[in-house]
Scaffold this motif. Structure first.
Motif, PDB file in Angstrom:
ATOM      1  N   LEU A  76       0.847  -1.194   0.000  1.00 63.04           N
ATOM      2  CA  LEU A  76       0.000   0.000   0.000  1.00 63.04           C
ATOM      3  C   LEU A  76       0.882   1.244   0.000  1.00 63.04           C
ATOM      4  O   LEU A  76       1.856   1.314   0.752  1.00 63.04           O
ATOM      5  CB  LEU A  76      -0.898   0.000   1.252  1.00 63.04           C
ATOM      6  N   GLU A 134      -2.652   0.176  -5.177  1.00 62.70           N
ATOM      7  CA  GLU A 134      -3.472   0.520  -4.010  1.00 62.70           C
ATOM      8  C   GLU A 134      -2.845   1.721  -3.304  1.00 62.70           C
ATOM      9  O   GLU A 134      -1.662   1.685  -2.942  1.00 62.70           O
ATOM     10  CB  GLU A 134      -3.520  -0.667  -3.041  1.00 62.70           C
ATOM     11  N   VAL A 151      -6.482   2.306  -7.273  1.00 57.47           N
ATOM     12  CA  VAL A 151      -7.642   2.129  -6.407  1.00 57.47           C
ATOM     13  C   VAL A 151      -7.350   2.857  -5.088  1.00 57.47           C
ATOM     14  O   VAL A 151      -6.299   2.670  -4.479  1.00 57.47           O
ATOM     15  CB  VAL A 151      -8.005   0.634  -6.215  1.00 57.47           C
ATOM     16  N   ARG A 207      -7.915   3.438  -1.365  1.00 57.51           N
ATOM     17  CA  ARG A 207      -8.414   2.692  -0.205  1.00 57.51           C
ATOM     18  C   ARG A 207      -8.756   3.572   0.983  1.00 57.51           C
ATOM     19  O   ARG A 207      -9.236   3.085   2.003  1.00 57.51           O
ATOM     20  CB  ARG A 207      -7.350   1.682   0.231  1.00 57.51           C
TER      21      ARG A 207
END
Ligand SMILES: *Cc1c(COP(=O)(O)O)cnc(C)c1O
Length: 227
Positions: A95, A120, A155, A157
């Motif tokens: 991440l 992410e 994406v 998060r």
């Protein structure tokens, strides 16, 4: 063995997190990201042995160097600013917490498309309004959230923020509430924004009270860093 006190420190921090989560009324699990910057790869190994599978680094080069020698399958988090010419290395991280500009997003998007799975990220918000800190002005989050929703390679998060060093409790709570609001704006734009990365060694209990789902802890676990 390096970091002989780590097990006890982790237990104490977990207990404090549980109490803070109760005070704040939050039921979400809080992930501890053990920040190993300036320490050697043995810090990541010690974290893993102490039951912490998430490790954070703020510099990409330092992180990549440790990844190849640390003999443990931790999840690597990149928590600091990334230069646009280094976006390819995001493939190595679980991440990225510090998406701090539209230009950086534009560089990251193609990486996610090329590898066939989106990168992410968390959107970093400069909730404290500091000149010296990265991140989006909270006022610009809605527009960027809309733009990011159209990018297949990323994406989002959730949101990340850093409080101002030396902020009093009232200011800390304002900063963390602004990050929470940014996450709401992201979710409203359709992102799977469930995470709130906020809280460091000095302020993690207040961050958890305010809804943090990830705290980034360095010195409280590994001791003071060499300057
Ligand atoms: C260093 C660092 C931390 C951890 O700081 P401590 O005060 O040692 O807990 C957290 N987040 C970021 C982005 C950092 O660079």
């Amino acid at each position: 063995m390096p970091f002989p006190e780590l097990g006890e420190r982790v237990a104490a921090v977990k207990a404090r997190i549980a109490e803070a989560a109760k005070r704040g009324g939050h039921i979400r699990e809080v992930t501890i990201v053990a920040v190993t910057k300036t320490h050697g790869p043995e810090a990541a190994e010690a974290a893993w042995s102490a039951g912490i599978p998430d490790v954070g680094e703020n510099k990409v080069q330092e992180a990549l160097g440790k990844m190849v020698v640390a003999g443990v399958p931790v999840r690597w988090h990149l928590i600091g600013h990334l230069q646009r010419n280094k976006v390819r290395s995001l493939d190595r991280f679980f991440l990225f917490h510090a998406l701090d500009s539209s230009r950086l997003a534009d560089a990251i998007g193609p990486v996610g498309i090329d590898r066939g799975a989106p990168i992410e990220v968390l959107l970093q918000v400069n909730a404290a309004g500091e000149e010296t800190k990265g991140g989006l002005d909270p006022a610009n989050v809605a527009a960027e959230a809309e733009r990011l929703a159209g990018m297949a390679g990323i994406v989002v998060r959730g949101a990340m923020t850093m409080a101002r060093l030396g902020a009093d409790e009232r200011e800390l709570r304002e900063t963390f509430a602004a990050a929470r609001e940014a996450r709401r704006v992201l979710a409203d734009a359709g992102h799977p924004a469930t995470e709130l990365s906020m809280g460091m060694s000095n302020d993690y209990e207040i961050a958890v009270e305010e809804g943090a789902t990830m705290v980034r802890l360095g010195s409280i676990l590994f001791g003071a860093r060499e300057p």
